[in-house]
Design a protein around this motif. Sequence first.
Motif, PDB file in Angstrom:
ATOM      1  N   GLU A  43     -49.308 -56.399   7.770  1.00  0.00           N
ATOM      2  CA  GLU A  43     -48.474 -57.402   8.090  1.00  0.00           C
ATOM      3  C   GLU A  43     -50.041 -58.642   8.868  1.00  0.00           C
ATOM      4  O   GLU A  43     -49.969 -59.358   8.168  1.00  0.00           O
ATOM      5  CB  GLU A  43     -48.559 -56.736   9.951  1.00  0.00           C
ATOM      6  CG  GLU A  43     -46.827 -56.697   9.055  1.00  0.00           C
ATOM      7  CD  GLU A  43     -45.829 -55.979  10.879  1.00  0.00           C
ATOM      8  OE1 GLU A  43     -44.574 -56.496   9.951  1.00  0.00           O
ATOM      9  OE2 GLU A  43     -46.686 -54.977  11.408  1.00  0.00           O
TER      10      GLU A  43
ATOM     11  N   GLU B 180     -53.196 -58.049   7.840  1.00  0.00           N
ATOM     12  CA  GLU B 180     -53.768 -58.863   5.523  1.00  0.00           C
ATOM     13  C   GLU B 180     -52.925 -59.943   5.489  1.00  0.00           C
ATOM     14  O   GLU B 180     -53.659 -60.624   5.004  1.00  0.00           O
ATOM     15  CB  GLU B 180     -53.944 -57.667   5.255  1.00  0.00           C
ATOM     16  CG  GLU B 180     -54.927 -57.853   4.015  1.00  0.00           C
ATOM     17  CD  GLU B 180     -56.369 -57.961   4.798  1.00  0.00           C
ATOM     18  OE1 GLU B 180     -56.685 -58.158   5.419  1.00  0.00           O
ATOM     19  OE2 GLU B 180     -56.603 -59.323   4.138  1.00  0.00           O
ATOM     20  N   ARG B 181     -51.841 -59.765   5.542  1.00  0.00           N
ATOM     21  CA  ARG B 181     -50.669 -60.807   4.884  1.00  0.00           C
ATOM     22  C   ARG B 181     -51.005 -62.177   5.613  1.00  0.00           C
ATOM     23  O   ARG B 181     -51.046 -63.304   5.269  1.00  0.00           O
ATOM     24  CB  ARG B 181     -49.454 -60.019   5.244  1.00  0.00           C
ATOM     25  CG  ARG B 181     -48.237 -61.314   4.539  1.00  0.00           C
ATOM     26  CD  ARG B 181     -47.048 -60.622   3.959  1.00  0.00           C
ATOM     27  NE  ARG B 181     -46.438 -59.632   4.975  1.00  0.00           N
ATOM     28  CZ  ARG B 181     -45.431 -59.619   6.076  1.00  0.00           C
ATOM     29  NH1 ARG B 181     -44.908 -60.790   5.916  1.00  0.00           N
ATOM     30  NH2 ARG B 181     -44.831 -58.681   6.291  1.00  0.00           N
ATOM     31  N   ALA B 182     -50.755 -61.859   7.525  1.00  0.00           N
ATOM     32  CA  ALA B 182     -51.126 -62.704   7.811  1.00  0.00           C
ATOM     33  C   ALA B 182     -52.806 -63.703   7.784  1.00  0.00           C
ATOM     34  O   ALA B 182     -52.467 -65.249   7.752  1.00  0.00           O
ATOM     35  CB  ALA B 182     -51.175 -62.988   9.183  1.00  0.00           C
ATOM     36  N   ARG B 183     -53.679 -62.882   6.956  1.00  0.00           N
ATOM     37  CA  ARG B 183     -54.436 -63.648   7.128  1.00  0.00           C
ATOM     38  C   ARG B 183     -54.717 -63.986   5.777  1.00  0.00           C
ATOM     39  O   ARG B 183     -55.431 -65.143   5.948  1.00  0.00           O
ATOM     40  CB  ARG B 183     -56.062 -62.678   6.742  1.00  0.00           C
ATOM     41  CG  ARG B 183     -56.441 -61.663   7.456  1.00  0.00           C
ATOM     42  CD  ARG B 183     -57.287 -60.883   8.116  1.00  0.00           C
ATOM     43  NE  ARG B 183     -57.379 -60.179   9.520  1.00  0.00           N
ATOM     44  CZ  ARG B 183     -57.117 -58.487   9.702  1.00  0.00           C
ATOM     45  NH1 ARG B 183     -56.622 -58.301   8.317  1.00  0.00           N
ATOM     46  NH2 ARG B 183     -57.264 -58.188  10.847  1.00  0.00           N
TER      47      ARG B 183
END
Lengths: 125, 131
Positions: free
Chosen positions: B86, B88-91
Amino acid sequence: MNPHAEDHFGYRLVRRLGQGARDLQPHTRNRLDDARRRALQAHRRRRKTLGEVLLSRLTPALPDWRAALAMVVVLLMPVAGEHFHTATRVTQLQEVDTALLIDDLPIDAYLDTEFRAWLHHASQS
Amino acid sequence: MAASRLAVLICTLLIPAAVLAAPTWNELSAAQRQALAPLAGEWAAMDNAGRQTWIGIAERYDRLTPAEQGRLQQRMREWAQLSPDERERARDQYRALRSMPAEQRESLHDEWKRYRSLPPEERRRASEGNP
């Protein structure tokens, strides 16, 4: 020379040396005595301690400190490479995470993948 | 020579461990503990990389405005509780949105509010290009 003749020769030699030593000047005798003591001490210093003997048995492949140093460099190279890679990655994460966490948008905006798609379509319409 | 060999072997074993070890909560400086206060309860369970990331964030803390410091501390626990995927997805989404043209970037906050005000079904339809 047969054993009997050897013993006889040795006996004569010791007697002659003893007689010679008695005839020496006290100063000369003292100097010889000192030299003998120093030679014995130097011989004792050369003997390895138990720890040194054990260590040399455990590390027979290390003939000298240069080989040891080379081994350390070889062992540390992958570790240093991995450390550099990790440090670079962590620094990048620190920068992005700080920026993301202080941003005007909440974290949910960055977790919602539909928001990006919605923005994309909204900008085209 | 034996002593130097022993020192070399010890260093070989200890240096990587020292390099990779991250501090415990009590080993942090007072300033770091203050900046990361919301994470005190989670610190022991974090891995080394996670701790190092937060330590770097704490080092930037003094350079932030009070409003930014407040937002950062408010969001720390929520961020720490996300899974690695999550985060990593947000970044990724952050990088993508921040690479938008400046005028679009400035309106992101308003766009987010507009998006959130839509019913979920309408949001989904609109995101698929079917308004």
